[in-house]
Design an enzyme around this catalytic site. Structure first.
Site, PDB file in Angstrom:
ATOM      1  N   LYS A 147       8.624  23.032 -13.302  1.00 39.07           N
ATOM      2  CA  LYS A 147       7.723  21.893 -13.068  1.00 39.07           C
ATOM      3  C   LYS A 147       7.323  21.827 -11.600  1.00 39.07           C
ATOM      4  O   LYS A 147       6.153  21.562 -11.274  1.00 39.07           O
ATOM      5  CB  LYS A 147       8.377  20.578 -13.518  1.00 39.07           C
TER       6      LYS A 147
ATOM      7  N   GLU B 236      11.700  18.488 -24.229  1.00 38.92           N
ATOM      8  CA  GLU B 236      10.977  18.743 -22.975  1.00 38.92           C
ATOM      9  C   GLU B 236      11.588  19.924 -22.210  1.00 38.92           C
ATOM     10  O   GLU B 236      10.932  20.524 -21.375  1.00 38.92           O
ATOM     11  CB  GLU B 236      10.962  17.489 -22.090  1.00 38.92           C
TER      12      GLU B 236
ATOM     13  N   HIS C  26       9.745   9.399 -27.586  1.00 38.97           N
ATOM     14  CA  HIS C  26       8.776  10.347 -27.028  1.00 38.97           C
ATOM     15  C   HIS C  26       9.166  11.811 -27.291  1.00 38.97           C
ATOM     16  O   HIS C  26       8.356  12.606 -27.747  1.00 38.97           O
ATOM     17  CB  HIS C  26       8.611  10.081 -25.529  1.00 38.97           C
TER      18      HIS C  26
ATOM     19  N   HIS D  71       1.331  12.061 -28.400  1.00 36.29           N
ATOM     20  CA  HIS D  71       0.841  10.740 -28.001  1.00 36.29           C
ATOM     21  C   HIS D  71       0.178  10.025 -29.182  1.00 36.29           C
ATOM     22  O   HIS D  71       0.302   8.808 -29.338  1.00 36.29           O
ATOM     23  CB  HIS D  71      -0.122  10.855 -26.814  1.00 36.29           C
TER      24      HIS D  71
ATOM     25  N   GLU E 299      -3.441  17.515 -11.603  1.00 36.73           N
ATOM     26  CA  GLU E 299      -3.822  17.976 -12.943  1.00 36.73           C
ATOM     27  C   GLU E 299      -5.308  18.316 -13.042  1.00 36.73           C
ATOM     28  O   GLU E 299      -6.020  17.831 -13.913  1.00 36.73           O
ATOM     29  CB  GLU E 299      -3.424  16.942 -14.000  1.00 36.73           C
TER      30      GLU E 299
ATOM     31  N   ASN F 108       1.428  19.552 -20.806  1.00 37.12           N
ATOM     32  CA  ASN F 108       1.118  18.690 -21.952  1.00 37.12           C
ATOM     33  C   ASN F 108       1.191  19.444 -23.273  1.00 37.12           C
ATOM     34  O   ASN F 108       0.717  18.932 -24.294  1.00 37.12           O
ATOM     35  CB  ASN F 108      -0.268  18.071 -21.776  1.00 37.12           C
TER      36      ASN F 108
ATOM     37  N   LYS G 108       3.818  11.439 -11.193  1.00 35.55           N
ATOM     38  CA  LYS G 108       3.006  10.625 -12.109  1.00 35.55           C
ATOM     39  C   LYS G 108       3.734   9.309 -12.349  1.00 35.55           C
ATOM     40  O   LYS G 108       4.896   9.303 -12.761  1.00 35.55           O
ATOM     41  CB  LYS G 108       2.805  11.341 -13.449  1.00 35.55           C
TER      42      LYS G 108
ATOM     43  N   ARG H  19       0.815  -1.235   0.000  1.00 36.63           N
ATOM     44  CA  ARG H  19       0.000   0.000   0.000  1.00 36.63           C
ATOM     45  C   ARG H  19       0.847   1.283   0.000  1.00 36.63           C
ATOM     46  O   ARG H  19       0.381   2.336   0.406  1.00 36.63           O
ATOM     47  CB  ARG H  19      -0.993   0.021   1.161  1.00 36.63           C
TER      48      ARG H  19
ATOM     49  N   ARG I 147      -1.586  22.149 -14.340  1.00 32.61           N
ATOM     50  CA  ARG I 147      -0.601  21.096 -14.671  1.00 32.61           C
ATOM     51  C   ARG I 147      -0.761  20.633 -16.113  1.00 32.61           C
ATOM     52  O   ARG I 147       0.210  20.178 -16.739  1.00 32.61           O
ATOM     53  CB  ARG I 147      -0.708  19.918 -13.691  1.00 32.61           C
TER      54      ARG I 147
ATOM     55  N   HIS J 109       1.722  17.526 -26.403  1.00 33.58           N
ATOM     56  CA  HIS J 109       1.605  16.099 -26.083  1.00 33.58           C
ATOM     57  C   HIS J 109       0.375  15.418 -26.685  1.00 33.58           C
ATOM     58  O   HIS J 109       0.373  14.197 -26.822  1.00 33.58           O
ATOM     59  CB  HIS J 109       1.645  15.887 -24.569  1.00 33.58           C
TER      60      HIS J 109
HETATM   61  N1  GLY Z   1       4.600  15.110 -17.921  1.00 30.67           N
HETATM   62  C1  GLY Z   1       3.469  15.856 -17.578  1.00 30.67           C
HETATM   63  C2  GLY Z   1       3.215  15.934 -16.110  1.00 30.67           C
HETATM   64  O1  GLY Z   1       4.021  15.497 -15.321  1.00 30.67           O
HETATM   65  O2  GLY Z   1       2.191  16.419 -15.721  1.00 30.67           O
END
Ligand code: GLY
Length: 384
Positions: A237, A196, A277, A262, A247, A255, A154, A132, A251, A258
């Protein structure tokens, strides 16, 4: 923009991520592996450590890091996963959880991701659910992971329905961005990560974009410019994650580029021989600016400046540069449909009013996107 004194050679830059109850630091600098071991010993005296890495990174960096752990008297197990995006799978997730349990990693122990985004995402997800939740530390070994995926919590794996669709938010307890580890990256991999980096300038920091235009080759070469770029990216960031961890708002700005990226990764079957990527993000950034221009939001001058910079660095900026082809406009827009940024069938894009002026645009009509992509395919990125 001049480089501040704290990014002089040999210096270590500490970027705090201010999340209440789960605050942590990102430490940036060259040759930080023994510093990482020292911090782990201080953070968790007597804890066992599992070092999760991939076969390629293990050969390059694991012995040096393990020697540092030994020096601090920290007991460790190494768990090695195969390199490549295919490792973010259910099968590898189960295998990793079982290996961590077999290594008797307990709630008080520490799981370390030593690798790129794949290792970080998979390991973070395993750490999020193992017993957990156990603490984990990110030691990212690619530029992309240092400036993006290792920060912000993430974690996850891919599904046949799309990338990162199974996962959890699980913040690391520490991130060590050792910029000397990037010396072993191929030029292609380094440049992909650079997409990035420059993204942060395009989101809301036009002065950083100006600086990148002048200094990009020095970032690749190493030295203080590289550390400065990683620090600027991590600070940006960290600020976004601190105000919107899950998000629900800002946040999503991360993207930028992106949604297109994607879709392109999906259509090229996550085949890194065709597109990695960061290369998909580079094309996505150029497309986001040209799409913004087409919608009358952004000047052609700014859109062109973005593409020109990516071209100068040697990154792709058009759909025509996808090896083997990107697919038809319909296929590209359909491939966007599984993106997490799609809510109830309506597309959410990050668009821009100019360099450093990006914003979240909800409810973008699929027909607008299709018409734009058709024009891009017909005009080799000259669509206006
Ligand atoms: N890579 C996008 C984020 O971490 O929100």
């Amino acid at each position: 923009m001049t480089i501040p004194a704290d990014t002089a050679p040999g210096a270590r830059i500490v970027v705090p991520v201010a999340l209440e109850g789960r605050a942590y630091d990102i430490q940036i600098g060259r040759h930080q592996l023994c510093e990482a071991a020292r911090l782990i010993a201080a953070m968790a005296p007597g804890a066992k450590v599992a070092v999760v890495t991939d076969e390629r990174v293990a050969a390059l960096h694991a012995p040096a890091f393990e020697a540092c752990l030994q020096q601090e008297g920290i007991g460790f197990t190494r768990i090695t996963v195969p390199p490549g995006e295919a490792t973010k799978s259910y099968a590898q997730f189960i295998a990793l959880c079982d290996a961590l349990l077999a290594a008797k990693i307990e709630r008080d122990d520490i799981v370390i991701a030593l690798g790129g985004g794949v290792v970080g995402d998979l390991t973070g997800f395993a750490a999020a659910v193992l017993r957990r939740g156990v603490r984990f530390i990110q030691i990212p070994t690619t530029l992309l992971a240092q400036v993006d995926s290792s920060v912000g919590g993430k974690t996850g794996i891919n599904s046949s329905h799309g990338k990162n669709l199974i996962g959890a938010f699980h913040q690391p307890a520490l991130v060590i961005a050792d910029t000397a580890l990037l010396d072993t990256l191929s030029e292609r991999e380094f440049k992909a990560g650079y997409a990035e980096v420059v993204k942060y300038g395009l989101i809301d920091d036009p002065a950083f974009f100006d600086w990148c235009e002048v200094n990009w080759s020095r970032i690749i070469a190493g030295g203080p410019e590289r550390d400065h770029a990683v620090a600027v990216a991590c600070k940006a960031k960290a600020a976004i994650v601190a105000r919107d961890e899950r998000e629900e708002g800002d946040r999503a700005l991360l993207n930028l580029g992106h949604t297109f990226a994607h879709a392109l990764e999906r259509l090229t079957h996550y085949d890194s021989a065709r597109l990695v990527h960061g290369e998909a993000v580079a094309i996505g950034l150029a497309l986001a600016f040209r799409f913004s221009q087409r919608l009358g939001l952004c000047s052609g001058q700014d859109a062109t400046r973005v593409s020109r910079h990516l071209d100068a660095v040697g990154l792709p900026s058009t759909l025509q540069q996808v090896p083997g082809g990107a697919g038809t406009a319909q296929e590209i827009v359909a491939a966007m449909g599984q993106d997490k940024k799609v809510r109830r069938g309506v597309l959410t894009f990050i668009l821009a009013r100019g360099i450093g002026q990006s914003f979240i645009a909800h409810g973008v009509a699929a027909e607008e996107v299709t018409a734009f992509v058709e024009a891009e395919l017909a005009t080799n990125g000259q669509a206006r």
